[in-house]
Design an enzyme around this catalytic site. Structure first.
Site, PDB file in Angstrom:
ATOM      1  CE  LYS A  68      69.649  98.074  72.042  1.00 24.72           C
ATOM      2  NZ  LYS A  68      70.736  97.875  72.917  1.00 24.72           N
TER       3      LYS A  68
ATOM      4  CE  LYS B 124      72.278  95.104  72.603  1.00 22.12           C
ATOM      5  NZ  LYS B 124      73.150  95.427  73.717  1.00 22.12           N
TER       6      LYS B 124
HETATM    7  C1  PBG Z   1      75.144  97.683  74.950  1.00 32.78           C
HETATM    8  C2  PBG Z   1      73.952  98.411  74.464  1.00 32.78           C
HETATM    9  C3  PBG Z   1      73.716  98.870  73.162  1.00 32.78           C
HETATM   10  C4  PBG Z   1      72.540  99.603  73.205  1.00 32.78           C
HETATM   11  C5  PBG Z   1      72.050  99.535  74.508  1.00 32.78           C
HETATM   12  N1  PBG Z   1      72.932  98.791  75.276  1.00 32.78           N
HETATM   13  C6  PBG Z   1      74.475  98.775  71.905  1.00 32.78           C
HETATM   14  C7  PBG Z   1      75.373  97.710  71.535  1.00 32.78           C
HETATM   15  O1  PBG Z   1      75.058  96.523  71.629  1.00 32.78           O
HETATM   16  O2  PBG Z   1      76.464  98.067  71.099  1.00 32.78           O
HETATM   17  C8  PBG Z   1      71.957 100.318  72.044  1.00 32.78           C
HETATM   18  C9  PBG Z   1      71.179 101.525  72.337  1.00 32.78           C
HETATM   19  C10 PBG Z   1      71.042 102.458  71.213  1.00 32.78           C
HETATM   20  O3  PBG Z   1      71.639 102.307  70.125  1.00 32.78           O
HETATM   21  O4  PBG Z   1      70.289 103.423  71.385  1.00 32.78           O
HETATM   22  N2  PBG Z   1      74.963  96.477  75.496  1.00 32.78           N
HETATM   23 ZN    ZN Z   2      77.000  95.698  75.854  1.00 36.24          ZN
END
Ligand code: PBG
Ligand code: ZN
Length: 332
Positions: free
Chosen positions: A253, A196
């Site tokens: 992601k 991520k």
């Molecule tokens: C939080 C989380 C995020 C997303 C999924 N879980 C965003 C972040 O790290 O602020 C992103 C999902 C999206 O943008 O569609 N842990």
């Molecule tokens: Zn988070």
């Protein structure tokens, strides 16, 4: 003359819709899609998320209807983001999320496969994905992992088919696996947000979850736990580490900007890989489509084709309810 024959050879298989259909199978079907669901405890009516063209935060009541209409589109796998009304520093109350999971599984049973996001950013008053130190300039790994383990256990016990840790703390997959197994929940799947990245493309999501990091603290962004966009090496290492700790599905992601990472992880693992086309990525396609720059369906299909080519087995998309009809009618 010979040269001419060769040049014609490549076009022969592209000449008509039928032959293209025959040789260009779309290997990912709507069965491989997961649809994100936001349920906000503080809402009394569903609220459209800004820039997300129709994607809403649901209330505890409207979410049932949202699931029913998504089921009618052929999608039966969901990734749930419960958003509690109260934000705190620690000692979080997970009952809204756990009750919601239990109600959804009671009502839909095996008709749905329900994964729940496991993170603290919609619980913390500062918006970070873990617990901060006194000074407010560091996310504490060990303390956060302990709480995430507790949260994952509660949601699994409530009936979640899958827990999906998205916090990016070290060691959380191993800890969650251990917690689940210790309480006879070994059948519950872990889909780890393994790779991520710290990204600009989560904007609409943070608005929906009220989880943008507090700018008055010492720590203002997620770079000390999410991956640098420059480091695919770190991504591959985290994915392999999560596999070793017991993850069942590995996620990359954002998705479309990181197809090289999907590919690299694919070369190193036999686990299924999920690609999350995140809120900002979805919004960018939707905004272009609204302006007439691209055709909406074809643009999403092209993204999905890219994710398929690079090795994704599962696609998480806000356009999932359209996947079945778009894929059935595709012509590349
Ligand atoms: C939080 C989380 C995020 C997303 C999924 N879980 C965003 C972040 O790290 O602020 C992103 C999902 C999206 O943008 O569609 N842990
Ligand atoms: Zn988070």
């Amino acid at each position: 003359m010979e040269e001419k024959l060769y040049s014609i050879h490549h076009r022969r298989l592209r000449l008509g819709k039928r032959i293209r259909e025959l040789v260009n199978p779309f290997r990912i079907s709507h069965r491989n899609f997961i649809y994100p669901l936001f349920v906000d405890e503080s809402l009394t009516a569903r609220r459209e998320i800004e820039h997300m063209n129709g994607i809403c935060s649901e209330t505890r009541e409207t979410v049932f209807e949202a699931i029913s209409s998504t089921l009618a589109s052929g999608i039966n796998k969901f990734l749930l983001f419960p958003i509690p009304a109260k934000k705190r520093k620690d000692h979080f109350d997970f009952s809204f999320a756990a009750d919601l999971v239990a109600e959804l599984k009671q009502s839909f049973g095996d008709g749905i496969w329900l994964a729940t996001d496991i993170c603290l950013c919609s619980y913390t008053d500062h918006g970070h994905c873990g617990i901060l130190n006194e000074k407010g300039d560091q996310v504490l790994n060990h303390e956060s992992v302990k709480v995430l383990g507790e949260y994952a256990y509660l949601l699994a016990k409530a009936g979640a088919d899958c827990v999906a840790p998205s916090d990016m703390m070290d060691g959380r997959v191993g800890h969650i696996r251990q917690q689940l197994n210790a309480f006879a929940l070994e059948q519950v799947t872990i889909m780890s947000y393994s790779a991520k990245f710290s990204s600009q493309w989560y904007g609409p999501f943070r608005d929906a979850c009220h989880s943008a990091p507090d700018q008055s603290l010492g720590i203002k962004d997620r770079k000390s736990y999410q991956l640098s966009p420059l480091s695919s090496r770190d991504a591959v290492q985290c994915a392999l580490r999560d596999e070793a700790e017991g993850a069942d599905i590995l996620m990359v992601k954002p998705a479309a900007l990181y197809t090289d990472v999907i590919w690299s992880v694919k070369q190193k693992t036999n686990l299924p890989i999920a690609a999350y086309h995140v809120s900002g990525e979805y919004a960018s396609v939707e905004l272009m489509a609204a302006q007439g720059v691209v055709d909406r369906a074809k643009a999403h299909l092209e993204v999905w084709a890219a994710l398929q080519r690079s090795g994704a087995d599962i696609i998480i998309s806000y356009a999932a309810p359209f996947a079945k009809s778009w894929i059935e009618n595709y012509d590349f």
